[in-house]
Scaffold this active site. Structure first.
Site, PDB file in Angstrom:
ATOM      1  N   ASP A 160     -43.528  31.146  -0.018  1.00 39.09           N
ATOM      2  CA  ASP A 160     -43.401  29.852  -0.689  1.00 39.09           C
ATOM      3  C   ASP A 160     -44.745  29.466  -1.311  1.00 39.09           C
ATOM      4  O   ASP A 160     -45.436  28.551  -0.841  1.00 39.09           O
ATOM      5  CB  ASP A 160     -42.945  28.804   0.341  1.00 39.09           C
ATOM      6  CG  ASP A 160     -42.752  27.426  -0.274  1.00 39.09           C
ATOM      7  OD1 ASP A 160     -42.478  27.350  -1.475  1.00 39.09           O
ATOM      8  OD2 ASP A 160     -42.890  26.433   0.479  1.00 39.09           O
ATOM      9  N   HIS A 198       0.859  -1.187   0.000  1.00 38.48           N
ATOM     10  CA  HIS A 198       0.000   0.000   0.000  1.00 38.48           C
ATOM     11  C   HIS A 198       0.890   1.231   0.000  1.00 38.48           C
ATOM     12  O   HIS A 198       2.058   1.173   0.409  1.00 38.48           O
ATOM     13  CB  HIS A 198      -0.899   0.006   1.244  1.00 38.48           C
ATOM     14  CG  HIS A 198      -2.148   0.830   1.085  1.00 38.48           C
ATOM     15  ND1 HIS A 198      -2.145   2.217   1.147  1.00 38.48           N
ATOM     16  CD2 HIS A 198      -3.432   0.463   0.849  1.00 38.48           C
ATOM     17  CE1 HIS A 198      -3.380   2.658   0.979  1.00 38.48           C
ATOM     18  NE2 HIS A 198      -4.180   1.621   0.790  1.00 38.48           N
TER      19      HIS A 198
END
Length: 437
Positions: A205, A89
């Site tokens: 809204d 890794h």
């Protein structure tokens, strides 16, 4: 010869990856584990290149002995199945979110004397530019539009947060934390709320903001972000207008629209029966969905039907009946809304609908039952969890408090500053290219 294992998740192989794999191959016979799309999507962006293509890409390398599937971030299954002498890794995972996975791997290797070999992570500006180019591909309309549907196939549930301008879009785009088990948590998509869009403009809204203005705001967000976008379409408006509006959304790269089965002047759902709200006849609303689906040019754009039966206290059977009608008309999924303090009726709806339509995505907005965790919502059948107005609601009290401090003190000094991010941090938050414009 020693058996060497290395895993890969990348979309694009650059010389840094090739160099790492060549070093690994020098240590013995190299087995490369390719992480599945589902695994990659758990800790970072879903890969642009699907698993089979990524596996095929690695298999072309002459120094790779075998290519296998890795379907978990943990190495436990890999160790049990292949028992590699060496796991390779890069060294970048010694700190940060993946350090927990590294620690668990070391314990697994220690059991039988396996070895972890870590090579220095390649630091190269050319690689950074290359990887940045790949990241920018997520913003391309053809890719961005289909990403929501793809994510629904890769993850049990998606986490969505509202954005109402470019700055809040950047907040959603960049917000991330690392959990104790090394997983990175981010938001999967953005919700363009009509409530937040209207409130940010100082308007009620009630579908007052016209679609041209709404699309301008969506473009503003899309210019600085890459994540999928779900648009609040209110009632969808007149069917004749709806078909043109969704074609525009589809063309610019929006992933989905949610329209609610109400008619007349739109009122916020959380008012429930306290406001005069009228549900549309199911067949009429279904026809709007059907016409919308017929108008679309691609298979990626999704239309979700939002059912208001529980909000208006019409009962579970009415909600389920409407869901069946809307799905038969072509709706890609159902949003079920409730203003109860507990999610019981939402969960009942999910269980009953999933019994009939197990593959149908269900959307929930847990504004009133917001102590229920995303894991619990997901376990009860919710596939898209929308946190619908929280950036607007958190910004408003902070701005109001700052304004009052300035009025009280006659200056914008210490008390006002305590509520404010340093201006240099604001500037750093904005992408450099934008800052220089």
């Amino acid at each position: 010869m020693k058996k060497v294992y290395l895993n890969v998740s990348t979309d694009i192989l650059h010389y840094g990856h090739i160099a790492l794999m060549k070093k690994a191959a020098e240590l013995g016979e190299l087995i490369v584990g390719v992480l599945t799309d589902e695994v990659v999507a758990q800790y970072r962006r879903a890969p642009l290149v699907p698993y089979e293509k990524r596996k095929e890409m690695i298999a072309q390398l002459s120094f790779v002995k075998e290519v296998v599937k890795q379907d978990t971030l943990s190495y436990e299954t890999v160790i049990q199945q292949y028992r590699p002498d060496i796991v390779v890794h890069g060294d970048e995972w010694r700190i940060g979110g993946k350090s927990r996975i590294r620690a668990d791997l070391l314990k697994l290797l220690d059991v039988y004397g396996g070895e972890l070999v870590e090579f220095p992570y390649t630091e190269d500006e050319a690689i950074n530019v290359l990887e940045s180019t790949v990241y920018d591909r997520y913003a391309v309309p053809e890719i961005r539009r289909g990403m929501l549907k793809r994510l629904l196939g890769l993850k049990k549930s998606l986490r969505v947060l509202e954005a109402h301008n470019g700055l809040t879009g950047l907040v959603v785009e960049n917000a991330k934390i690392t959990t104790e088990d090394g997983m990175q948590k981010t938001f999967d998509a953005m919700w363009i709320s009509s409530l937040c869009d209207s409130a940010a403009r100082g308007k009620p809204d009630i579908e007052l903001v016209d679609w041209s203005s709404k699309i301008d705001r969506i473009n503003e967000i899309m210019e600085v972000t890459t994540k999928p976008i779900i648009v609040d379409g209110d009632t969808g408006g007149m069917p004749e207008h709806f078909v043109y509006n969704i074609q525009t959304l589809e063309r610019i790269g929006v992933s989905a629209i949610i329209i609610e089965d109400k008619t007349g002047l739109k009122k916020n759902s959380l008012f429930g029966t306290e406001a005069n709200q009228v549900q549309e006849e199911p067949e009429i609303f279904a026809d709007k969905i059907r016409r919308g689906k017929q108008a679309l040019k691609t298979k990626e754009f999704m239309i979700f039907a939002r059912i208001e039966s529980l909000i208006l206290e019409k009962g579970m059977e009415d909600a389920l009946h409407r869901a069946r009608v809307y799905l038969q008309a072509g709706a890609d999924g159902i949003m079920i809304h409730s203003r109860k303090k507990t999610p019981d009726e939402v969960f009942e709806f999910c269980h009953k609908l999933k019994a009939e339509y197990p593959e149908t995505p269900i959307v929930a907005v847990p504004t009133t039952y917001n102590t229920v965790t995303e894991d619990v919502l997901s376990d009860n059948g919710v596939n898209i969890i929308i946190h619908a107005n929280h950036l607007l609601r958190s910004a408003f009290p902070a701005m109001q408090k700052t304004a009052e401090c300035i009025l009280l003190d006659g200056c914008s000094g210490k008390r006002a500053d305590q509520n404010c991010m340093p201006i240099k941090d604001v500037i750093r938050f904005i992408p450099v290219e934008m800052e220089n414009q």
